[in-house]
Design a protein around this motif. Structure first.
Motif: not given
Length: 764
Positions: A349-358
């Motif tokens: 849910a964080d480093l391997c997730s293509l989060r918006e604007h990150e």
């Protein structure tokens, strides 16, 4: 001097160990394995480590206190325990050795459970002597030689304390979570312990002590939760199907130590406005897309499409604790109310997730399509990206349909419209390719305050099809690249239907005024033509259902046979490495093949592909079964307040003991027992997928629209029982009052007369 040096020892690998055990056969002890491998004392510690690892992962089973056996090798016969049932109600068994189970879980051949003369039907918790053979599809099946008594298998259920005031010393019963189980298990007071009414428990059957008949007695071995827990349905499904929950300290430590990515060794993709489009309730985001017109004068009307996938392999390195844990799980399991992830949340849910604007690490493919949607070329890069936006399918589709919001409005012209134009172009080639088009609607459970508030059909937009088609294209690129580089890989394959299933379809279609010409090639396009013709037929549902059941099951394998359903020559899973271990292996294979880093696939990993493919095919089936079970339990709980209500639905299964009905409103599945179909005697016509009345020829058939009344709803098992309200269909033209030999026969009212006659005969 150099000539007299002893040769360097051959590296000890898992594959060499497994091969040695197969050669030894039977019971292979450590000293036998060491002798077969020709290893010295300096490698015995490594051998113990490999044996322990193989046993933990299920690749090895114990065949004695100090002996090992290949888990995939089965003897011709042996002692087996009945563990569970599959979705069709058939019993599942596993070989039992002195030190526990070994070998895969396999099916008891249909009809075997009731074949034992003079004895009650075999059920979950029984132990049998059985012979093993392979069916027409190459799958293992077991045939019972004789019943041996009760197994040590643990049965999952809910404890009900006795309400009888005469039971002064306590005690009660356990209601099994298996919806096919017919009887509760009696728990005597001395075996209750601290268990409370409503606890979810594991029970072991107690020794029979002369009780050949009557209720089975059990001993409570473990309490795993409360029936009142809002997550009870998911908890039961996870324990029933062996879905692993949580992560080891080593896995958590490795995940927590992960660092944010940098540009070192990567292509800078941060200026490309890649966006993610996912379900509104998506828990992770592992794919992003972008499209723009191709500026090459030689490709006028063509498109350039980027698909970027989270670079999970940068964090889940070969042989690490995260890698071993992900291998064991095989995939994430998605329940209606929660997820059992393959990777810890700090990654998934964080480093391997293509989060918006990150900024996120990715493995991306750029694909060039011509104006007719044919792919001209592609290239892979290992990059650093920054998602321009996180959109839901609903919001992206609304913007394209002329209803943008504050977020999608600025993206409409530069990002969304080019994506849709590229999709329409690629769709042209898809229509020419003719993949299989079976209508299989999905439904979503709605929760409120931890309880089921309703069930609704998931709408399917062009936005879904867009993402699906671009992911398929990216998966094809991955498979083709590895083939071009002569690298091994794990394919996603889908075999053509077996000759047996095609023969059954050929026999069935004339019963609904359609035909399947014999001798022609079996292609997805041929199935599509039948489905298209069925659109205007009153038998549309039954034809769709039968064609779906004719298909083979897709699996993973290092041996490519193509993908029949997608009509593709080579296909591998590349686009979901957060939730599928198969995709992690493809990422590593690409990194090695294209020299994109030092963390690509190792020799040992590639040699293990066959074992990995078989394992992740099995974990995928386990997850699908667990997800179905949890959904059934939640819906049963939702409907338990509507006993006596009438529902519309259709027949989705025809068996010798009744009809399976799927309700339109909730997509819940339940059984209308044959005893509710009237006073006629019924026989099961397997060719026509129908129950046919012996006297009148009237029939209930697969796909038939019906109205039913809900008689029972059992949330603990997910079981629903219906009373049939719809009259049977008229007999088919040319029907004669005779029952074909060899076909299953049961009674409604007639069945009771037959049973009464048997009782009188026994008494006499």
């Amino acid at each position: 001097m150099a000539k007299n040096r002893p040769p360097a020892p051959v590296p000890l690998t898992r594959e060499r160990v497994l091969e040695a055990i197969r050669k030894i056969g039977g019971k292979a002890q450590k000293r036998d394995i060491a002798h077969e491998l020709g290893i010295g004392s300096d490698q015995k510690k490594e051998l113990r480590h490999i044996l322990r690892e193989l046993e933990d992962e299920g690749a090895l089973g114990r065949s004695g206190r100090k002996s090992y056996a290949d888990a995939n090798a089965l003897p011709e016969s042996g002692v087996m325990d009945v563990l569970d049932r599959d979705p069709d109600g058939e019993l599942l068994v596993r070989m039992r050795g002195p030190e526990g189970y070994f070998g895969p879980v396999i099916r008891l051949a249909p009809g075997e459970a009731r074949r034992m003369k003079g004895e009650a039907a075999i059920g979950i918790g029984d132990r049998v002597l059985a012979r093993i053979h392979r069916d027409d599809d190459g799958q293992f099946e077991a045939r019972v030689v004789k019943r041996l008594g009760q197994s040590a298998h643990r049965i999952l259920g809910v404890y009900r304390a006795s309400k009888d005031p005469r039971a002064r010393f306590g005690g009660g019963r356990v209601e099994p979570a298996d919806r096919k189980a017919r009887h509760d298990i009696v728990i005597e007071p001395q075996h209750v312990g601290e268990t409370k009414d409503g606890d979810l428990v594991f029970v072991e059957l107690a020794p029979e002590r002369g009780r050949a008949h009557g209720p089975k007695h059990g001993i409570i071995k473990e309490t795993i939760g409360r029936e009142s827990d809002p997550r009870a349905a998911s908890i039961l499904a996870m324990h029933t199907h062996g879905i692993r929950e949580g992560f080891s300290p080593d896995e958590e430590a490795q995940a927590n130590a992960a660092q944010k990515p940098t540009l070192k060794g990567r292509t800078d993709l941060r200026d490309i406005p890649l966006i993610t489009i996912d379900p509104e309730d998506a828990r992770d985001h592992d794919d992003a897309v972008y499209a723009a017109p191709d500026t090459d004068e030689k490709n006028k009307g063509g498109w350039r499409v980027w698909v970027a996938i989270a670079d999970v392999s940068a964090y889940v390195t070969p042989g690490s604790p995260l890698d071993r844990g992900a291998w064991r799980r095989g995939n994430s399991t998605y329940f209606p109310d929660r997820v059992a992830p393959m990777l810890p949340e700090s990654l998934s849910a964080d480093l391997c997730s293509l989060r918006e604007h990150e900024e996120r690490a990715c493995l991306a493919v750029e694909m060039i399509f011509d104006r007719e949607g044919h792919k001209l070329r592609h290239k892979f890069v290992r990059g650093l990206m920054r998602s321009a936006a996180k959109l839901s399918y609903e919001h992206a589709q609304a913007a394209i349909d002329g209803k943008p919001n504050d977020k999608t409005g600025p993206l409409l012209e530069p990002v969304l419209k080019p994506l849709w134009e590229a999709y329409r172009t690629v769709w042209k080639a898809r229509e020419k390719r003719q993949p299989l088009e079976i209508d299989a609607p999905e439904h979503k459970i709605i929760f409120k305050d931890g309880k089921v508030a309703g069930v609704k059909r998931r709408e399917r937009f062009d936005a879904h099809k867009l993402i699906e088609e671009f992911m398929i294209q990216a998966n094809v690129c991955a498979a083709e690249t590895l083939e071009q580089k002569n690298r091994p890989q794990i394919y996603r394959v889908h075999d053509r239907p077996s000759d047996t299933k095609i023969a059954a379809l050929t026999d069935f279609l004339p019963t609904v005024d359609m035909a399947w010409a014999k001798g022609q090639n079996v292609t997805a396009a041929r199935f599509n033509r039948v489905l298209h013709l069925a659109e205007q037929s009153p038998n549309k549902d039954i034809i769709n259902e039968v064609i779906l059941r004719t298909q083979s099951q897709a699996v993973y394998t290092p041996d490519n046979i193509g993908h029949f359903g997608l009509n593709l020559r080579a296909y591998s899973h590349f686009t979901s490495p957060i939730r599928r271990y198969s995709d992690v292996t493809i990422h590593r294979a690409l990194i090695r093949a294209l020299k994109l880093g030092e963390d690509g696939a190792s020799d040992a990993e590639e040699q293990r592909y066959e074992e990995t493919a078989q394992h992740i095919s099995e974990t995928e089936r386990q997850s699908m079964a667990a997800e179905r079970d949890a959904t059934a339990r939640y819906i049963s709980a939702f409907l338990s307040d509507r006993i006596g209500a009438d529902f519309e639905g259709r027949v989705t299964g025809v068996t010798r003991f009744g009809l399976f009905i799927r309700l339109d409103e909730t997509q819940a599945d339940g059984l209308a027992p044959i005893s509710t179909l009237g006073h006629e005697r019924w026989f099961h016509d397997e060719t026509a997928h129908a129950l046919v009345g012996e006297q009148t020829g009237q029939r209930y058939q697969l796909g038939m629209r019906v109205e039913v009344r809900l008689e029972e709803a059992t949330p603990i098992s997910g079981g629903l029982v219906f009373q049939m309200l719809t009259d049977a269909l008229p007999s088919v033209p040319g029907w004669r009052k005779s029952r074909p030999s060899g076909q299953s026969q049961r009674g409604g009212g007639g069945g009771k007369r037959e049973r009464d006659g048997k009782r009188r005969k026994r008494r006499k």
